[in-house]
Design an enzyme around this catalytic site. Sequence first.
Site, short mmCIF file in Angstrom:
data_model
loop_
_atom_site.label_atom_id
_atom_site.label_comp_id
_atom_site.label_asym_id
_atom_site.label_seq_id
_atom_site.Cartn_x
_atom_site.Cartn_y
_atom_site.Cartn_z
CG ASP A 161 -47.87 -1.07 32.25
OD1 ASP A 161 -47.09 -0.15 32.54
OD2 ASP A 161 -48.77 -1.46 33.02
CB SER A 177 -48.57 3.17 35.47
OG SER A 177 -47.79 2.01 35.32
CD GLN A 215 -45.65 3.07 32.94
OE1 GLN A 215 -45.18 2.54 33.92
NE2 GLN A 215 -46.37 2.41 32.04
#
Length: 320
Positions: free
Chosen positions: A233, A255, A305
């Site tokens: 991430d 996110s 993502q």
Amino acid sequence: MNHMSSRQAPEDEQGGGDPPGDLRSVLVTSVLSLEPLDEDLFRGRHYWVPTTQRLFGGQIVGQALVAAAKSVSEDIHVHSLHCYFVRAGDPKVPVLYQVERTRTGTSFSVRSVKAVQHGKPIFICQASFQQAQPSPVRHQFSMPSVPPPEELLDHKALIDQYLRDPNLQEKYLLGLNRIAAKEVPIEIKPIKPPTLSQPQSLEAKQMFWVRAQGHIGEGDMKMHCCVAAYISDYAFLGTVMLPHHWQHRVRFMVSLDHSMWFHTPFRADHWMLYECESPWAGGSRGLVQGRLWRRDGVLAVSCAQEGVIRVKPGVSESKL
């Protein structure tokens, strides 16, 4: 964490050897170390908090996967996870992780994890585990050809180089100094770092070598997956802004969801190439896809993502 001797990462194939010394990675001893409160109930605390003062998404994903992995047997390994960030995390209080044993099957098992703060869910995750099953059906893309990490500057050295540049615009000084002060528990070496003295729009792709700081060891493959979830991430969603970074100032970037597929054993404390690209952005959302490669060219992890990205209307960075 459960140990999984049948799925150990091949040491010699990855190359590079262990980091010098025997310092245990802070990602294992602190960031991804959960306190058990009851059966399938855990408490996680925080280590590194971004300048946004929101919880780092990778930490929540990694801790949730740790919680899920504690509820499965040693002979199965994580193969995928799919999660949603539903509320902003509060870095001032711990996170409670509640695990539900959705299904325990012969080959596949599914666990649901809910992360809670202030009595409300901030994050939900489904993690799937599989018993090792060999198959003759195998293929993968080819790893990009890039310079080895030994030939590249790490993040800290790169920032020091930027700060010494006499042509660096003053507007970048504060941000670079703030980044330099962060205690991020991972090492990063960008393949083609941007030139801040001559800003330009870039392709929506970036690659960097990455590894956990410190030593994790090869015995616990599930922990390496949890560390990879944390690493995946970091700087991932920022790929969306590479073609637009010099035209717009980001006001809000967070996110929405995060998915990972684990293909083969790897060492998260050895250098891995993180290949990121953004095939689409629009409607205040941006999509990113990523691949984590072992140094021997084996594709270890795939990621995807989507996030919300809002910019200041009518503001160009070149005018700031």
